[in-house]
Motif scaffolding. Structure first.
Motif, PDB file in Angstrom:
ATOM      1  N   GLU A   1      -7.481   4.487  -9.086  1.00 50.08           N
ATOM      2  CA  GLU A   1      -6.106   4.926  -8.869  1.00 50.08           C
ATOM      3  C   GLU A   1      -5.293   4.952 -10.156  1.00 50.08           C
ATOM      4  O   GLU A   1      -4.391   5.771 -10.299  1.00 50.08           O
ATOM      5  CB  GLU A   1      -5.434   4.077  -7.796  1.00 50.08           C
ATOM      6  CG  GLU A   1      -6.097   4.161  -6.433  1.00 50.08           C
ATOM      7  CD  GLU A   1      -6.292   5.579  -5.914  1.00 50.08           C
ATOM      8  OE1 GLU A   1      -5.487   6.482  -6.233  1.00 50.08           O
ATOM      9  OE2 GLU A   1      -7.271   5.796  -5.181  1.00 50.08           O
TER      10      GLU A   1
ATOM     11  N   LYS B   1       0.839  -1.193   0.000  1.00 50.07           N
ATOM     12  CA  LYS B   1       0.000   0.000   0.000  1.00 50.07           C
ATOM     13  C   LYS B   1       0.871   1.239   0.000  1.00 50.07           C
ATOM     14  O   LYS B   1       1.939   1.267   0.597  1.00 50.07           O
ATOM     15  CB  LYS B   1      -0.920   0.009   1.209  1.00 50.07           C
ATOM     16  CG  LYS B   1      -1.960  -1.104   1.128  1.00 50.07           C
ATOM     17  CD  LYS B   1      -3.141  -0.805   1.945  1.00 50.07           C
ATOM     18  CE  LYS B   1      -4.188  -1.873   1.717  1.00 50.07           C
ATOM     19  NZ  LYS B   1      -5.423  -1.553   2.382  1.00 50.07           N
TER      20      LYS B   1
ATOM     21  N   GLU C   1      -0.950   2.384   9.172  1.00 51.67           N
ATOM     22  CA  GLU C   1      -1.799   3.190  10.052  1.00 51.67           C
ATOM     23  C   GLU C   1      -1.007   4.319  10.707  1.00 51.67           C
ATOM     24  O   GLU C   1      -1.493   5.442  10.836  1.00 51.67           O
ATOM     25  CB  GLU C   1      -2.456   2.307  11.122  1.00 51.67           C
ATOM     26  CG  GLU C   1      -3.488   1.340  10.559  1.00 51.67           C
ATOM     27  CD  GLU C   1      -4.667   2.028   9.883  1.00 51.67           C
ATOM     28  OE1 GLU C   1      -5.104   3.084  10.369  1.00 51.67           O
ATOM     29  OE2 GLU C   1      -5.138   1.512   8.860  1.00 51.67           O
TER      30      GLU C   1
ATOM     31  N   TYR D   1      -5.577   8.824   2.102  1.00 50.90           N
ATOM     32  CA  TYR D   1      -5.954   7.421   2.310  1.00 50.90           C
ATOM     33  C   TYR D   1      -4.890   6.509   1.719  1.00 50.90           C
ATOM     34  O   TYR D   1      -4.021   6.961   0.968  1.00 50.90           O
ATOM     35  CB  TYR D   1      -7.332   7.107   1.709  1.00 50.90           C
ATOM     36  CG  TYR D   1      -7.444   7.335   0.221  1.00 50.90           C
ATOM     37  CD1 TYR D   1      -7.222   6.289  -0.679  1.00 50.90           C
ATOM     38  CD2 TYR D   1      -7.778   8.581  -0.293  1.00 50.90           C
ATOM     39  CE1 TYR D   1      -7.328   6.487  -2.036  1.00 50.90           C
ATOM     40  CE2 TYR D   1      -7.891   8.790  -1.660  1.00 50.90           C
ATOM     41  CZ  TYR D   1      -7.670   7.736  -2.526  1.00 50.90           C
ATOM     42  OH  TYR D   1      -7.772   7.937  -3.887  1.00 50.90           O
ATOM     43  N   ASP D   2      -4.976   5.228   2.063  1.00 52.44           N
ATOM     44  CA  ASP D   2      -4.023   4.275   1.493  1.00 52.44           C
ATOM     45  C   ASP D   2      -4.634   3.613   0.264  1.00 52.44           C
ATOM     46  O   ASP D   2      -5.850   3.529   0.127  1.00 52.44           O
ATOM     47  CB  ASP D   2      -3.584   3.236   2.529  1.00 52.44           C
ATOM     48  CG  ASP D   2      -4.718   2.390   3.038  1.00 52.44           C
ATOM     49  OD1 ASP D   2      -5.111   1.434   2.348  1.00 52.44           O
ATOM     50  OD2 ASP D   2      -5.238   2.693   4.140  1.00 52.44           O
TER      51      ASP D   2
ATOM     52  N   ILE E   1       0.380   5.706   0.299  1.00 49.72           N
ATOM     53  CA  ILE E   1      -0.545   6.697   0.842  1.00 49.72           C
ATOM     54  C   ILE E   1      -0.665   7.823  -0.169  1.00 49.72           C
ATOM     55  O   ILE E   1       0.335   8.352  -0.659  1.00 49.72           O
ATOM     56  CB  ILE E   1      -0.067   7.199   2.215  1.00 49.72           C
ATOM     57  CG1 ILE E   1      -0.084   6.031   3.188  1.00 49.72           C
ATOM     58  CG2 ILE E   1      -0.943   8.350   2.704  1.00 49.72           C
ATOM     59  CD1 ILE E   1       0.451   6.323   4.558  1.00 49.72           C
TER      60      ILE E   1
ATOM     61  N   LEU F   1      -0.427   7.001   8.095  1.00 46.21           N
ATOM     62  CA  LEU F   1      -1.671   7.737   7.878  1.00 46.21           C
ATOM     63  C   LEU F   1      -1.907   8.739   9.007  1.00 46.21           C
ATOM     64  O   LEU F   1      -2.253   9.895   8.755  1.00 46.21           O
ATOM     65  CB  LEU F   1      -2.856   6.781   7.765  1.00 46.21           C
ATOM     66  CG  LEU F   1      -3.024   6.068   6.430  1.00 46.21           C
ATOM     67  CD1 LEU F   1      -4.052   4.951   6.538  1.00 46.21           C
ATOM     68  CD2 LEU F   1      -3.425   7.053   5.337  1.00 46.21           C
TER      69      LEU F   1
ATOM     70  N   ALA G   1      -8.022  14.653   1.791  1.00 47.69           N
ATOM     71  CA  ALA G   1      -8.462  13.321   1.372  1.00 47.69           C
ATOM     72  C   ALA G   1      -7.326  12.302   1.364  1.00 47.69           C
ATOM     73  O   ALA G   1      -7.075  11.644   0.361  1.00 47.69           O
ATOM     74  CB  ALA G   1      -9.153  13.391   0.012  1.00 47.69           C
TER      75      ALA G   1
ATOM     76  N   ALA H   1      -3.090  11.409  -1.580  1.00 46.28           N
ATOM     77  CA  ALA H   1      -3.928  12.543  -1.189  1.00 46.28           C
ATOM     78  C   ALA H   1      -4.010  13.476  -2.391  1.00 46.28           C
ATOM     79  O   ALA H   1      -3.496  13.162  -3.466  1.00 46.28           O
ATOM     80  CB  ALA H   1      -3.312  13.270   0.010  1.00 46.28           C
TER      81      ALA H   1
END
Length: 101
Positions: free
Chosen positions: A79, A4, A42, A61-62, A6, A45, A59, A8
């Protein structure tokens, strides 16, 4: 668990950005920090809260990515579109100096 990154949006320009290992935001997906560790993701984030509070990004998020021949690739259609850039041609957008008819 999959890798993952991150992501935005930069508040001022609206650019899609990715969190790097140094905590900066890059418009290049391949510069993104990635992990498959849920706790690490986490924590990263949570660490972006200061950038949201400072109105640098919104906004956060992963997102799932896969590495193919050393290049990060997004997995979801959303994505893939975001990583490719704006879906509206620049020549169709009104320039800041143009006047409405």
């Amino acid at each position: 668990m999959s890798l993952k990154a991150i992501t935005a949006n930069r508040l001022r320009e609206g650019d899609v950005v990715y969190l790097t290992a140094t905590g900066r935001w890059s418009v290049h997906l391949n510069e993104a920090w990635v992990s498959s560790d849920k706790a690490e993701i986490e924590a990263k984030l949570a660490g972006t809260a200061a950038d949201v509070a400072a109105r640098l990004v919104i906004a956060v998020y992963d997102m799932e990515v896969v590495e193919v021949d050393g290049i990060l690739q997004p997995l979801s259609a959303r994505e893939i579109i975001r990583a490719a850039g704006p879906t509206v041609r620049a020549d169709y957008r009104a320039s800041p100096n143009s006047k409405a008819a």
